[in-house]
Write an enzyme that holds these catalytic residues in place. Structure first.
Site, PDB file in Angstrom:
ATOM      1  N   LYS A   1     -69.019  63.523  20.834  1.00 50.58           N
ATOM      2  CA  LYS A   1     -69.179  64.924  21.268  1.00 50.58           C
ATOM      3  C   LYS A   1     -67.801  65.554  21.486  1.00 50.58           C
ATOM      4  O   LYS A   1     -66.806  64.849  21.693  1.00 50.58           O
ATOM      5  CB  LYS A   1     -69.999  65.042  22.556  1.00 50.58           C
TER       6      LYS A   1
ATOM      7  N   ASP B   1     -71.829  61.870  31.255  1.00 50.60           N
ATOM      8  CA  ASP B   1     -71.940  62.436  29.906  1.00 50.60           C
ATOM      9  C   ASP B   1     -73.115  61.874  29.115  1.00 50.60           C
ATOM     10  O   ASP B   1     -73.376  62.295  27.991  1.00 50.60           O
ATOM     11  CB  ASP B   1     -70.661  62.131  29.098  1.00 50.60           C
TER      12      ASP B   1
HETATM   13  O1  C5P Z   1     -69.942  59.747  35.672  1.00 47.83           O
HETATM   14  P1  C5P Z   1     -68.739  59.104  35.069  1.00 47.83           P
HETATM   15  O2  C5P Z   1     -68.715  57.614  35.251  1.00 47.83           O
HETATM   16  O3  C5P Z   1     -68.505  59.501  33.643  1.00 47.83           O
HETATM   17  O4  C5P Z   1     -67.478  59.684  35.867  1.00 47.83           O
HETATM   18  C1  C5P Z   1     -66.214  59.080  35.864  1.00 47.83           C
HETATM   19  C2  C5P Z   1     -65.375  59.690  36.968  1.00 47.83           C
HETATM   20  O5  C5P Z   1     -65.017  61.032  36.648  1.00 47.83           O
HETATM   21  C3  C5P Z   1     -66.081  59.794  38.307  1.00 47.83           C
HETATM   22  O6  C5P Z   1     -65.949  58.616  39.053  1.00 47.83           O
HETATM   23  C4  C5P Z   1     -65.357  60.959  38.969  1.00 47.83           C
HETATM   24  O7  C5P Z   1     -64.115  60.531  39.482  1.00 47.83           O
HETATM   25  C5  C5P Z   1     -65.052  61.861  37.802  1.00 47.83           C
HETATM   26  N1  C5P Z   1     -66.089  62.914  37.614  1.00 47.83           N
HETATM   27  C6  C5P Z   1     -66.125  63.977  38.509  1.00 47.83           C
HETATM   28  N2  C5P Z   1     -67.042  64.978  38.339  1.00 47.83           N
HETATM   29  C7  C5P Z   1     -67.910  64.942  37.285  1.00 47.83           C
HETATM   30  C8  C5P Z   1     -67.880  63.871  36.372  1.00 47.83           C
HETATM   31  C9  C5P Z   1     -66.952  62.868  36.558  1.00 47.83           C
HETATM   32  O8  C5P Z   1     -65.341  64.034  39.465  1.00 47.83           O
HETATM   33  N3  C5P Z   1     -68.781  65.933  37.133  1.00 47.83           N
END
Ligand code: C5P
Length: 313
Positions: free
Chosen positions: A11, A134
């Protein structure tokens, strides 16, 4: 022995705004996701017997989301058995293209069908969001607005399969660090329901072809470009070569440009291949939700017209 082979697409973020930091540690987002034709390949084999999950890949990825997604599906369906995954990576790792998330979603889509234990799409969305921000988008594909953590999705009308150039320099940007650098304040309440910048962009993406009318942006550029000035140069060059828009994807480091014609895109690709010492250059195209769903139905042999895509075997 049942088996299936699927493509798992990358993406880009056509727009990405990071609002406030939330009490749960995530940030409130407004983004527009878009699938593109760069793909990893995953083959899955299922053998009855003792539960074991094995993964072979051309890259060694610690904490691979494929295994986590498989584990979650075994638990949710109550199935047991030996699962063997073979993952061929083409999507650059940690490049803002959602490769790992896409792989996880591919397992969530394919495995229940392979096990003949389909799950409703609501359940898949819930499992996807628990695995990563994502991942739910890849259950939908095409063009979609992502709100909240990025897991609340609103489909937008399909865009044409326009040519795109992806430039992924071999540099790593840490996503949590990029969020921290934005220094957003803790959330104070609901965001304004008025016609805001993001809403304006979503409307223009839904109603005009890519180009000057799209006032898209990616908030991460303001913190990642100062650290990696090379990325700003790539953006400038993409714009010079005719891309509209040219933007960073996710928290980087992939830069993308959307072009009016394949000729313009190919000319830009040749320029980067010759003049630029960067990691990877991928000429691809936008993939609409119609094509994304057709691809998934084909790969999983789900007949057209099923009520709750993708939960019917
Ligand atoms: O959800 P995911 O594992 O992809 O997120 C990785 C990191 O990115 C989270 O631990 C957080 O620090 C940050 N994040 C965030 N806000 C979001 C998505 C991700 O702060 N909406």
């Amino acid at each position: 022995m049942p088996s299936v082979q699927v493509r798992s697409l990358a993406k880009i973020n056509l727009d990405l705004r990071v609002l406030d930091r939330r009490p749960d540690g995530f940030h409130e987002l407004r983004t527009i996701f878009q699938t593109v034709s760069l793909a990893d390949k995953i083959s899955i084999e299922y053998v009855r017997g003792r539960t074991r999950i094995e993964l072979k890949s051309n890259f060694n990825i610690p904490d691979n989301l494929v295994i986590k997604a498989a584990d979650v599906i075994l638990q949710a369906t109550g199935a047991t058995g030996n699962l063997r995954f073979d993952l061929t990576k083409r999507i650059p790792l940690g490049g803002g293209l959602g490769g790992g998330s896409s792989n996880a979603a591919a397992v969530l889509l394919a495995l229940p069908i392979l096990l003949r234990k389909p799950l409703p799409v609501e359940k898949l969305m819930e499992l996807a969001a628990a695995l990563g921000s994502d991942i739910p988008f890849f259950l939908l594909g095409g063009t979609a607005a992502g709100l909240g953590r990025g897991t609340e999705l609103y489909p937008l009308p399909d865009l044409p399969g326009l040519p795109v150039l992806l430039i992924t320099p071999g540099l790593h940007v840490s996503t949590p660090e990029a969020y921290q650098r934005l220094e957003r304040k803790l959330t104070t309440g609901a965001p304004s329901p008025m016609m805001n910048d993001f809403q304006r962009v979503a409307w223009s993406v839904a109603s005009t072809p890519p180009g000057v009318a799209w006032e898209v942006k990616n908030d991460f550029e303001s913190v990642v470009f100062p650290q990696h000035p090379q990325l700003e140069l790539i953006k400038g060059k993409l714009l010079k070569l005719g891309a509209r828009p040219a933007l960073m994807s996710g928290s980087g480091s992939t830069m993308f440009g959307i072009f009016r014609s394949v000729e313009l895109r190919n000319r830009a690709a040749s320029w980067f291949r010759k003049e630029f010492e960067v990691g990877q250059i991928h000429p691809v195209s936008l993939v609409s939700r119609r094509r994304y769903r057709a691809m998934w139905r084909r790969q999983l042999q789900i007949p057209e017209g099923g009520k709750l895509w993708p939960s019917q075997p």
